[in-house]
Design a protein around this motif. Structure first.
Motif, PDB file in Angstrom:
ATOM      1  N   ALA A 303     115.758 131.026  67.205  1.00  0.00           N
ATOM      2  CA  ALA A 303     114.503 131.288  66.493  1.00  0.00           C
ATOM      3  C   ALA A 303     113.324 130.854  67.355  1.00  0.00           C
ATOM      4  N   GLY A 304     112.195 131.505  67.165  1.00  0.00           N
ATOM      5  CA  GLY A 304     110.935 131.080  67.777  1.00  0.00           C
ATOM      6  C   GLY A 304     111.023 130.980  69.291  1.00  0.00           C
ATOM      7  N   THR A 305     110.540 129.877  69.805  1.00  0.00           N
ATOM      8  CA  THR A 305     110.528 129.649  71.246  1.00  0.00           C
ATOM      9  C   THR A 305     111.941 129.732  71.825  1.00  0.00           C
ATOM     10  N   SER A 306     112.913 129.218  71.106  1.00  0.00           N
ATOM     11  CA  SER A 306     114.295 129.253  71.603  1.00  0.00           C
ATOM     12  C   SER A 306     114.775 130.700  71.737  1.00  0.00           C
ATOM     13  N   PHE A 307     114.286 131.575  70.865  1.00  0.00           N
ATOM     14  CA  PHE A 307     114.629 132.990  70.947  1.00  0.00           C
ATOM     15  C   PHE A 307     114.102 133.582  72.261  1.00  0.00           C
ATOM     16  N   ALA A 348     124.186 129.903  70.686  1.00  0.00           N
ATOM     17  CA  ALA A 348     123.127 129.492  69.759  1.00  0.00           C
ATOM     18  C   ALA A 348     122.199 128.542  70.504  1.00  0.00           C
ATOM     19  N   ILE A 349     120.934 128.895  70.578  1.00  0.00           N
ATOM     20  CA  ILE A 349     119.977 128.026  71.291  1.00  0.00           C
ATOM     21  C   ILE A 349     119.093 127.342  70.256  1.00  0.00           C
ATOM     22  N   SER A 350     119.081 126.021  70.302  1.00  0.00           N
ATOM     23  CA  SER A 350     118.249 125.284  69.346  1.00  0.00           C
ATOM     24  C   SER A 350     117.875 123.935  69.927  1.00  0.00           C
ATOM     25  N   SER A 352     116.340 121.475  68.310  1.00  0.00           N
ATOM     26  CA  SER A 352     116.620 120.418  67.329  1.00  0.00           C
ATOM     27  C   SER A 352     118.090 120.339  66.961  1.00  0.00           C
ATOM     28  N   GLY A 353     118.772 121.468  67.042  1.00  0.00           N
ATOM     29  CA  GLY A 353     120.166 121.498  66.588  1.00  0.00           C
ATOM     30  C   GLY A 353     120.304 121.513  65.078  1.00  0.00           C
ATOM     31  N   GLU A 354     119.180 121.679  64.366  1.00  0.00           N
ATOM     32  CA  GLU A 354     119.240 121.621  62.901  1.00  0.00           C
ATOM     33  C   GLU A 354     118.638 122.849  62.231  1.00  0.00           C
ATOM     34  N   VAL A 401     105.046 119.292  67.804  1.00  0.00           N
ATOM     35  CA  VAL A 401     105.774 120.309  67.033  1.00  0.00           C
ATOM     36  C   VAL A 401     105.996 121.572  67.874  1.00  0.00           C
ATOM     37  N   ALA A 402     105.028 121.929  68.698  1.00  0.00           N
ATOM     38  CA  ALA A 402     105.189 123.132  69.533  1.00  0.00           C
ATOM     39  C   ALA A 402     106.098 122.794  70.716  1.00  0.00           C
ATOM     40  N   SER A 403     107.106 123.608  70.882  1.00  0.00           N
ATOM     41  CA  SER A 403     108.096 123.302  71.924  1.00  0.00           C
ATOM     42  C   SER A 403     107.560 123.636  73.314  1.00  0.00           C
ATOM     43  N   THR A 404     107.736 122.720  74.254  1.00  0.00           N
ATOM     44  CA  THR A 404     107.306 122.941  75.644  1.00  0.00           C
ATOM     45  C   THR A 404     108.451 122.584  76.587  1.00  0.00           C
ATOM     46  N   THR A 409     113.771 123.432  79.479  1.00  0.00           N
ATOM     47  CA  THR A 409     115.141 122.940  79.702  1.00  0.00           C
ATOM     48  C   THR A 409     116.166 123.901  79.085  1.00  0.00           C
ATOM     49  N   GLN A 410     115.766 124.625  78.056  1.00  0.00           N
ATOM     50  CA  GLN A 410     116.661 125.685  77.542  1.00  0.00           C
ATOM     51  C   GLN A 410     116.852 126.762  78.603  1.00  0.00           C
ATOM     52  N   LEU A 411     115.759 127.098  79.292  1.00  0.00           N
ATOM     53  CA  LEU A 411     115.891 128.089  80.365  1.00  0.00           C
ATOM     54  C   LEU A 411     116.886 127.593  81.409  1.00  0.00           C
ATOM     55  N   ALA A 486     101.799 133.832  73.615  1.00  0.00           N
ATOM     56  CA  ALA A 486     101.107 134.239  72.388  1.00  0.00           C
ATOM     57  C   ALA A 486     101.495 133.330  71.220  1.00  0.00           C
ATOM     58  N   LEU A 487     102.783 132.982  71.152  1.00  0.00           N
ATOM     59  CA  LEU A 487     103.229 132.116  70.055  1.00  0.00           C
ATOM     60  C   LEU A 487     102.527 130.758  70.133  1.00  0.00           C
ATOM     61  N   LYS A 488     102.404 130.209  71.342  1.00  0.00           N
ATOM     62  CA  LYS A 488     101.757 128.903  71.485  1.00  0.00           C
ATOM     63  C   LYS A 488     100.323 128.964  70.948  1.00  0.00           C
ATOM     64  N   LEU A 489      99.642 130.055  71.278  1.00  0.00           N
ATOM     65  CA  LEU A 489      98.251 130.169  70.855  1.00  0.00           C
ATOM     66  C   LEU A 489      98.143 130.350  69.335  1.00  0.00           C
ATOM     67  N   SER A 610     111.559 120.549  62.734  1.00  0.00           N
ATOM     68  CA  SER A 610     112.808 121.299  62.594  1.00  0.00           C
ATOM     69  C   SER A 610     112.834 121.952  61.226  1.00  0.00           C
ATOM     70  N   VAL A 611     113.202 123.220  61.241  1.00  0.00           N
ATOM     71  CA  VAL A 611     113.079 124.035  60.031  1.00  0.00           C
ATOM     72  C   VAL A 611     114.459 124.106  59.386  1.00  0.00           C
ATOM     73  N   THR A 612     114.667 123.239  58.402  1.00  0.00           N
ATOM     74  CA  THR A 612     116.012 123.093  57.862  1.00  0.00           C
ATOM     75  C   THR A 612     116.211 123.875  56.568  1.00  0.00           C
TER      76      THR A 612
HETATM   77  C1  F6R Z   1     107.502 126.926  68.651  1.00  0.00           C
HETATM   78  C2  F6R Z   1     108.617 126.197  68.087  1.00  0.00           C
HETATM   79  C3  F6R Z   1     109.521 126.917  67.153  1.00  0.00           C
HETATM   80  C4  F6R Z   1     110.977 126.563  67.436  1.00  0.00           C
HETATM   81  C5  F6R Z   1     111.912 127.205  66.402  1.00  0.00           C
HETATM   82  C6  F6R Z   1     113.363 126.927  66.715  1.00  0.00           C
HETATM   83  O1  F6R Z   1     106.745 126.110  69.501  1.00  0.00           O
HETATM   84  O2  F6R Z   1     108.804 125.041  68.355  1.00  0.00           O
HETATM   85  O3  F6R Z   1     109.329 128.291  67.230  1.00  0.00           O
HETATM   86  O4  F6R Z   1     111.289 127.007  68.721  1.00  0.00           O
HETATM   87  O5  F6R Z   1     111.605 126.723  65.119  1.00  0.00           O
HETATM   88  O6  F6R Z   1     113.617 125.578  66.709  1.00  0.00           O
HETATM   89  P1  F6R Z   1     114.937 124.999  67.343  1.00  0.00           P
HETATM   90  O7  F6R Z   1     114.899 125.287  68.800  1.00  0.00           O
HETATM   91  O8  F6R Z   1     114.896 123.524  67.064  1.00  0.00           O
HETATM   92  O9  F6R Z   1     116.086 125.688  66.677  1.00  0.00           O
END
Ligand code: F6R
Length: 614
Positions: A303-307, A348-350, A352-354, A401-404, A409-411, A486-489, A610-612
């Motif tokens: 999801a999101g940046t991990s996607f 599966a790329i995440s 947070s792992g959650e 909260v915004a992943s950097t 490191t996922q890459l 674009a997502l970061k902005l 983390s979006v649980t």
């Molecule tokens: C954007 C961001 C989110 C996460 C997404 C997936 O900056 O942080 O889009 O990338 O919620 O989260 P994880 O990688 O924890 O599964």
């Protein structure tokens, strides 16, 4: 990334260490532990989970009074986040206690040698071997300082080590290579910390250690040597940050600090991946070579940046391994009745792992007999626990909260997976894989180069306060970078920002372009598959309609100059690896623009780390 504290002086070492750990908890909270010297013995407590669990354990079973001790908060890398793997680790007889931050690359060899000599190591960590080696040295009659020098000469990788010896109640010894360590200089007392936040309430005088140095603190002094024992010096400085700035290493936001940590995070994520003979090894791979050879399709879910990291992975895996790859949003995955079987590998790329969407997707994949490999930054989290194999990234905790650094490191993990599959399936020669590994290992220096240009990007960002809309263009591996920019902005500055594949623009979105619209363009390196020239055509199309083009292009690319209103230079790297450098200016841009607009960069509105929930 873990937090480390050491103390010797006249105060209660327990109080100093626990207070220091509270300030280090942002560096990791998988477990916490403390060890003190009392009456010629060590007293130690450690617990999985947050510091509160350790404090509870101490209140139930109090520690003796002591004026010398060390402590640790853990961000797990090797081994699950449980009580046994928590630090401090003790030597074989319990004379030495040691805490460690970093990765000891050659720990498997060292462990095998210790076990051959009848040492019983009880944890799964790389750190425990250092405790055993250190104790062997002090038992042979040398003091803890000499012991540390000798042990460090046997270790490879990145480490900060801090140790105490039950029979030496006046000395805490530490060492550093490629991991942080600062000394706090007091009067009649001295401190050690991963950063100055560990001791800032007691002293603002500090000493920064250089690479490959050992430091000994006593009540009365601090002495520094190189690993070979020759005299060395640290750099004295005065800390004038407040506590919250200290935790952020002087930055205003955790996100900005995390952007600047990326060279280290990338380097750490590459550590220990190659054997002495040059073969790639992924220690939690857990899928046999035969199982990997049987794979005929890969589906990446995230999801999101991990996607977006997954989108880059598709280019790398298909190019290097010739296995078809689909990339799917985890929230969509199971609702389309995907075709899965035992020969499909689901990745599966995440961070947070959650993430609930990704978790439900892997559960579905496993019911269809597919193997699941997780790429994750959080050891012991649910997604890696429920997967067949894991590649852990070593970004350390991501607090913004915004992943950097999570993304970069996922890459790295995606490239490693692609190269590993190429090695197992034989789709690339060993020397080709080695060449890419060397290019990856050069990336931290390239990312530093980009970061060195941050002021110009900040100026550009501040010019755009008041702009309501942005487009981002990319092609090939630069397309996911455009989406991520674009997502970061969007998430930080709450502005309209859209990423497009540059070639797609003419099929509709170009209607959005109007006079003065800023378009950020990720320009591929010159010379491959006409990608670069096609990108220039796309840039011309938007310029012709009044757009203001901000181009990210590699050093030496002069053909872009006539088409760029603003030019941000990137180091020259191969096209597949370019996302590692190209995304950094976009992170800096979004961070600074949001900050200049007065937004809370670390906790943007409506978002959670983390979006649980699905
Ligand atoms: C954007 C961001 C989110 C996460 C997404 C997936 O900056 O942080 O889009 O990338 O919620 O989260 P994880 O990688 O924890 O599964």
């Amino acid at each position: 990334m873990c937090g480390i504290v050491g103390y010797v002086g006249a105060r209660s070492a327990q109080d100093v260490v626990i207070d220091g750990l509270r300030r280090m908890e942002y560096r990791g909270y998988d477990s916490a532990g403390i060890a003190l010297v009392h009456d010629g013995r060590l007293a130690s407590r450690k617990r999985a989970g947050k510091l509160g669990n350790l404090e509870k354990a101490i209140s139930e079973e109090p520690l003796p009074a002591s004026e010398l001790g060390l402590g640790h908060t853990r961000w797990a890398t090797h081994g699950a986040p449980n009580d046994v793997n928590a630090h401090p680790h003790l030597g074989a007889t319990g004379r030495v206690a040691l805490v460690h931050n970093g990765i000891i690359e050659n720990f498997a060899d060292l462990r095998a040698r210790l076990e051959a000599d009848d040492h019983v190591l009880i944890s799964e960590t790389d750190s425990e071997v250092a405790a055993h080696l250190l104790e062997l040295q002090v038992e042979s009659g040398v003091d803890l300082t000499v012991a540390m020098q000798r042990v460090c000469q046997q270790l490879e990788g990145a480490f900060t080590l801090v140790a105490i010896d039950a029979q030496d109640p006046d000395r805490v010894v530490a060492a550093r290579r490629n991991s942080p360590l600062v000394v706090g200089i007091g009067e009649g007392e001295n401190f050690l910390g991963s950063d100055v936040a560990a001791f800032i309430e007691h002293t603002r005088e500090a000493l920064e250690l250089g690479q490959d140095q050992v430091v000994t603190i006593t009540r009365d002094g601090v002495s520094v040597t190189a690993f070979d024992g020759s005299p060395a010096e640290g750099r004295r400085f005065h800390v004038d940050w407040d506590l919250s700035a200290a935790e952020k290493d002087g930055h205003d936001w955790f996100m900005r600090k995390e952007i600047f940590e990326q060279p280290r995070a990338v380097a750490d994520s590459l550590l220990g991946r190659r054997t002495r003979s040059g073969q790639l090894q992924l220690d939690e791979m857990r899928l046999s070579d035969q199982e990997l050879r049987d794979i005929d399709k890969i589906i990446i879910i995230a999801a999101g940046t991990s996607f977006y990291a997954g989108m880059v992975a598709k280019y790398a895996i298909e190019h290097w391994c010739r296995i078809p790859v689909e990339v799917e949003l985890s929230s969509e995955f199971r609702y389309r009745d995907p075709i899965l079987d035992y020969s499909t590998l689901v990745v599966a790329i995440s961070q947070s792992g959650e993430t609930a969407d990704t978790l439900q997707a892997i559960r579905h994949a496993r019911t269809q007999r597919s193997k699941v490999l997780a790429i994750c930054n959080t050891n012991g989290s649910t997604i890696p626990r429920e997967s067949d194999a894991v590649i852990y990234t070593h970004a350390g905790p991501e607090i913004g909260v915004a992943s950097t650094k999570g993304f970069l490191t996922q890459l790295i993990a995606c490239y490693l997976l692609a190269l590993y599959l190429a090695q197992v399936k034989g789709t690339r020669y060993g020397d080709e894989i080695t060449q890419v590994m060397e290019q990856l290992e050069a990336m931290p220096a390239h990312i530093e180069t980009v970061l060195a240009g941050s002021e110009a990007i900040y100026d550009l960002a501040r010019e755009h306060v008041g702009t309501r809309s942005f487009l981002f263009l990319g092609r090939h591996a630069g397309y996911p970078v455009a989406l991520e920019g674009a997502l970061k902005l969007k998430e930080l500055a709450y502005l309209h920002a859209e990423g497009f594949a540059a070639g797609e623009l003419k099929h509709g979105p170009i209607a959005l372009v109007e006079d003065g619209l800023p378009v950020l363009c990720v320009v591929p390196p010159e010379g491959r598959d006409q990608l670069h020239d096609k990108m220039i055509s796309g840039i011309q199309e938007v310029r012709a309609r009044g757009a203001r083009t901000i181009c990210l292009a590699e050093e030496g690319d002069t053909s872009i100059e006539p088409y760029a209103d603003v030019l941000i230079r990137l180091p020259r790297v191969p096209v597949l690896l370019q996302p590692l450098v190209a995304v950094v200016p976009l992170q800096l841009f979004a961070c600074e623009l949001a900050s200049a607009m007065g937004h809370d960069v670390d906790q943007p509105r409506n978002l959670a780390k983390s979006v649980t929930v699905e």
